[in-house]
Design a protein around this motif. Structure first.
Motif, PDB file in Angstrom:
ATOM      1  N   ASN A 113      49.741  44.921  -5.516  1.00 29.85           N
ATOM      2  CA  ASN A 113      49.815  46.344  -5.861  1.00 29.85           C
ATOM      3  C   ASN A 113      50.771  47.148  -4.980  1.00 29.85           C
ATOM      4  O   ASN A 113      51.486  48.022  -5.485  1.00 29.85           O
ATOM      5  N   PRO A 114      50.828  46.899  -3.654  1.00 25.78           N
ATOM      6  CA  PRO A 114      51.825  47.637  -2.854  1.00 25.78           C
ATOM      7  C   PRO A 114      53.255  47.375  -3.326  1.00 25.78           C
ATOM      8  O   PRO A 114      54.085  48.298  -3.355  1.00 25.78           O
ATOM      9  N   PHE A 115      53.541  46.126  -3.680  1.00 22.04           N
ATOM     10  CA  PHE A 115      54.870  45.794  -4.195  1.00 22.04           C
ATOM     11  C   PHE A 115      55.110  46.476  -5.540  1.00 22.04           C
ATOM     12  O   PHE A 115      56.212  46.963  -5.820  1.00 22.04           O
ATOM     13  N   VAL A 116      54.058  46.520  -6.371  1.00 24.45           N
ATOM     14  CA  VAL A 116      54.165  47.180  -7.674  1.00 24.45           C
ATOM     15  C   VAL A 116      54.503  48.654  -7.495  1.00 24.45           C
ATOM     16  O   VAL A 116      55.370  49.204  -8.190  1.00 24.45           O
ATOM     17  N   LYS A 117      53.829  49.305  -6.555  1.00 24.80           N
ATOM     18  CA  LYS A 117      54.094  50.728  -6.315  1.00 24.80           C
ATOM     19  C   LYS A 117      55.527  50.945  -5.843  1.00 24.80           C
ATOM     20  O   LYS A 117      56.155  51.960  -6.170  1.00 24.80           O
ATOM     21  N   GLY A 118      56.044  49.972  -5.087  1.00 29.54           N
ATOM     22  CA  GLY A 118      57.443  50.064  -4.669  1.00 29.54           C
ATOM     23  C   GLY A 118      58.392  49.971  -5.849  1.00 29.54           C
ATOM     24  O   GLY A 118      59.392  50.700  -5.917  1.00 29.54           O
ATOM     25  N   ILE A 150      57.722  50.880  -8.864  1.00 24.81           N
ATOM     26  CA  ILE A 150      57.604  52.137  -9.610  1.00 24.81           C
ATOM     27  C   ILE A 150      58.437  53.225  -8.944  1.00 24.81           C
ATOM     28  O   ILE A 150      59.115  54.019  -9.616  1.00 24.81           O
ATOM     29  N   LYS A 151      58.418  53.258  -7.609  1.00 26.94           N
ATOM     30  CA  LYS A 151      59.161  54.291  -6.874  1.00 26.94           C
ATOM     31  C   LYS A 151      60.664  54.185  -7.098  1.00 26.94           C
ATOM     32  O   LYS A 151      61.368  55.195  -7.143  1.00 26.94           O
ATOM     33  N   ILE A 152      61.164  52.961  -7.230  1.00 20.34           N
ATOM     34  CA  ILE A 152      62.612  52.813  -7.430  1.00 20.34           C
ATOM     35  C   ILE A 152      63.003  52.955  -8.901  1.00 20.34           C
ATOM     36  O   ILE A 152      64.171  52.800  -9.259  1.00 20.34           O
ATOM     37  N   GLY A 153      62.002  53.246  -9.749  1.00 18.43           N
ATOM     38  CA  GLY A 153      62.292  53.541 -11.150  1.00 18.43           C
ATOM     39  C   GLY A 153      62.337  52.350 -12.076  1.00 18.43           C
ATOM     40  O   GLY A 153      62.871  52.450 -13.193  1.00 18.43           O
ATOM     41  N   LEU A 154      61.767  51.215 -11.656  1.00 18.15           N
ATOM     42  CA  LEU A 154      61.772  50.028 -12.511  1.00 18.15           C
ATOM     43  C   LEU A 154      60.685  50.164 -13.577  1.00 18.15           C
ATOM     44  O   LEU A 154      59.529  50.460 -13.267  1.00 18.15           O
ATOM     45  N   MET A 162      52.522  39.141 -14.114  1.00 15.54           N
ATOM     46  CA  MET A 162      51.487  40.051 -13.638  1.00 15.54           C
ATOM     47  C   MET A 162      52.084  41.394 -13.245  1.00 15.54           C
ATOM     48  O   MET A 162      51.447  42.435 -13.411  1.00 15.54           O
ATOM     49  N   LEU A 163      53.309  41.367 -12.738  1.00 18.27           N
ATOM     50  CA  LEU A 163      53.923  42.605 -12.262  1.00 18.27           C
ATOM     51  C   LEU A 163      54.173  43.601 -13.388  1.00 18.27           C
ATOM     52  O   LEU A 163      53.936  44.801 -13.225  1.00 18.27           O
ATOM     53  N   ASP A 164      54.639  43.108 -14.556  1.00 19.93           N
ATOM     54  CA  ASP A 164      54.986  44.059 -15.619  1.00 19.93           C
ATOM     55  C   ASP A 164      53.762  44.823 -16.103  1.00 19.93           C
ATOM     56  O   ASP A 164      53.812  46.031 -16.340  1.00 19.93           O
ATOM     57  N   GLY A 165      52.636  44.103 -16.238  1.00 21.19           N
ATOM     58  CA  GLY A 165      51.416  44.782 -16.674  1.00 21.19           C
ATOM     59  C   GLY A 165      50.918  45.791 -15.659  1.00 21.19           C
ATOM     60  O   GLY A 165      50.485  46.897 -16.015  1.00 21.19           O
ATOM     61  N   GLN A 166      50.991  45.431 -14.377  1.00 23.06           N
ATOM     62  CA  GLN A 166      50.547  46.349 -13.332  1.00 23.06           C
ATOM     63  C   GLN A 166      51.469  47.554 -13.205  1.00 23.06           C
ATOM     64  O   GLN A 166      51.016  48.672 -12.958  1.00 23.06           O
ATOM     65  N   VAL A 167      52.770  47.337 -13.362  1.00 25.76           N
ATOM     66  CA  VAL A 167      53.704  48.468 -13.346  1.00 25.76           C
ATOM     67  C   VAL A 167      53.372  49.436 -14.480  1.00 25.76           C
ATOM     68  O   VAL A 167      53.387  50.657 -14.303  1.00 25.76           O
TER      69      VAL A 167
END
Length: 429
Positions: free
Chosen positions: A19-24, A26-30, A80-85
């Motif tokens: 989740n911390p990586f996911v939030k990162g 999101i912050k960079i606009g991915l 897993m990342l795309d769903g969490q993003v």
């Protein structure tokens, strides 16, 4: 209390880590779709590694297999990342879900393409066959779920779902590459008397794929079986119509036609039902009956007499099923059917005459009264400016869905109240 499976607990644990990586991200606009696309590109990279290994290495050189396995796990992380993003970034969309599913299938097919190419190039023909069967099973596991959910059935169970397949391929490929460097890529174990080896270093990768070939197809078949059970149950509920919504829609369509929503079709014999419906026989005090696709179960409307032979003014009509599609037994309406669908409300008008209205549509009046011809009670209805002594109502359903059936027409059969000649009036949508 809802139980949580080990698989779900493991998934939640992984989410806490990523989740911390996911939030990162999101912050960079991915966006979720961008993450999904990256996952596809990484799986293309996996296939490229396998192809390079096939073209540039010898049979016993398993380094490429190990590196491909590491890339498989890294690419799988993006599943897993795309769903969490999407969830954490509040960017979920229907197209995103479709895009993810489609690219996941492409990713898996491309991955197995690379594996099969590698195995064939190094003459692991039997293993390449099992890899191809595993690919078929993988597709069918996903397709069975998607098709079942398209029919309104949840179908998620079974082993060897996509995360398990990715982890199995990735870890086993890495182990194969590592052990190739430890014991050698040409290490083999023989049993005296057998012409072929029972194990070699490559088996660390090919045996799990062989197991996957069986397990994926077993999972697909089990999902198909579970979906069949759920669909059979749904069909049974539909045939018995215990759920008010579909019945109300059907009957509201039927009765709504008389309010001007239909075109009169007199003596039209086109588009008959493919079902051969029985004619109720020996029904005591029958007034009229209602039949409809998709089965022969029939709703009977019968005169309710007291012990002295007179009509019960409190309840002049009995309504019940004749279950011809089952064993032909008589059966009471369910509460929902009686209160919201096939049941009727009656009102005494005097002179042995009653007004009848379906509970599903109270704007349509029918009338129960004695005929001046045979002095018996009959139900009368006005349709197409004609007064009909009602005998049968048939609702033709063709297609549509469980909740919104496609009603093609309603057919009223009986006698012309004025001329006492047979009459069939069809009201077509």
């Amino acid at each position: 209390m809802q139980t949580v499976s080990t698989r779900d607990r493991l998934q939640q644990g992984i989410y806490l880590v990523i989740n911390p990586f996911v939030k990162g991200l999101i912050k960079i606009g991915l966006t979720p779709n961008a993450v999904t696309t990256l996952g596809l590109l990484l799986n293309i990279g996996v296939a490229v590694v396998f192809v390079f290994g096939a073209e540039r290495s010898n049979r016993g050189d398993l380094d490429y297999v190990g590196w491909a396995g590491a890339l498989v796990l890294f690419a799988g992380l993006f599943d897993m990342l795309d769903g969490q993003v999407a969830r954490l970034g509040n960017m979920s969309s229907k197209f995103g879900a479709l895009y993810d599913s489609v690219l996941d299938r492409y990713s898996e097919l491309i991955l197995f393409l690379g594996i099969c190419y590698y195995l064939v190039s190094h003459h692991y023909f039997l293993s390449s066959l099992f890899a191809f069967i595993a690919m078929i099973g993988s597709m069918m596991v996903s397709y069975t779920r998607a098709r079942a959910e398209g029919l309104g059935i949840e179908c998620k169970g079974g082993l060897m779902q996509r995360p398990e397949r990715v982890i199995t391929i990735g870890i086993c490929a890495i182990l194969c590459g590592v052990m190739g460097g430890v014991i050698g890529g040409d290490y083999k174990i023989y049993i005296p008397g057998l012409p072929v080896q029972i194990f070699e270093t490559m088996s660390i990768f090919t045996i799990p794929i062989t197991i996957m070939a069986f397990m994926t197809n077993i999972t697909a078949v089990n999902r198909l079986r579970d979906a069949k059970k759920a669909l059979d149950l749904q069909d049974k509920k539909q045939s018995q119509a215990p759920l008010g919504k579909v019945v109300v829609i059907l009957l509201m369509t039927f009765v709504g036609l008389f309010a001007g929503g239909a075109v009169a079709q007199t003596a039209d014999n086109s588009n008959p039902s493919p079902i051969k419906f029985p004619t109720p026989k020996g029904i005591p005090h029958e007034l009229f009956y209602l039949q409809r696709d998709p089965n022969t179960n029939t709703v009977i409307y019968a005169l309710n007499l007291k012990a002295d032979g007179k009509v019960d003014p409190e309840k002049p009509i009995n309504v019940y099923w004749m279950r011809y599609a089952d064993k032909g037994q008589k059966e009471d309406l369910s509460y929902v059917q009686r209160k919201f669908a096939y049941g009727v409300q009656t009102k005494a008008l005097g002179n042995d005459e009653y007004e009848i209205r379906f509970v599903s549509h109270k704007k349509l009046p029918l009338y129960l009264k004695r005929s001046t011809v045979d002095k018996k009670y009959h139900v009368y209805i006005e349709a197409n400016d004609k007064k009909i002594e009602l005998d049968r109502v048939f609702v033709r359903i063709e297609g549509g869905s469980y909740w919104i059936p496609n009603v093609r027409y309603v057919e009223l059969k009986g006698l012309n109240a004025k001329s006492q000649t047979p009459i069939v009036e069809r009201l077509k949508i």
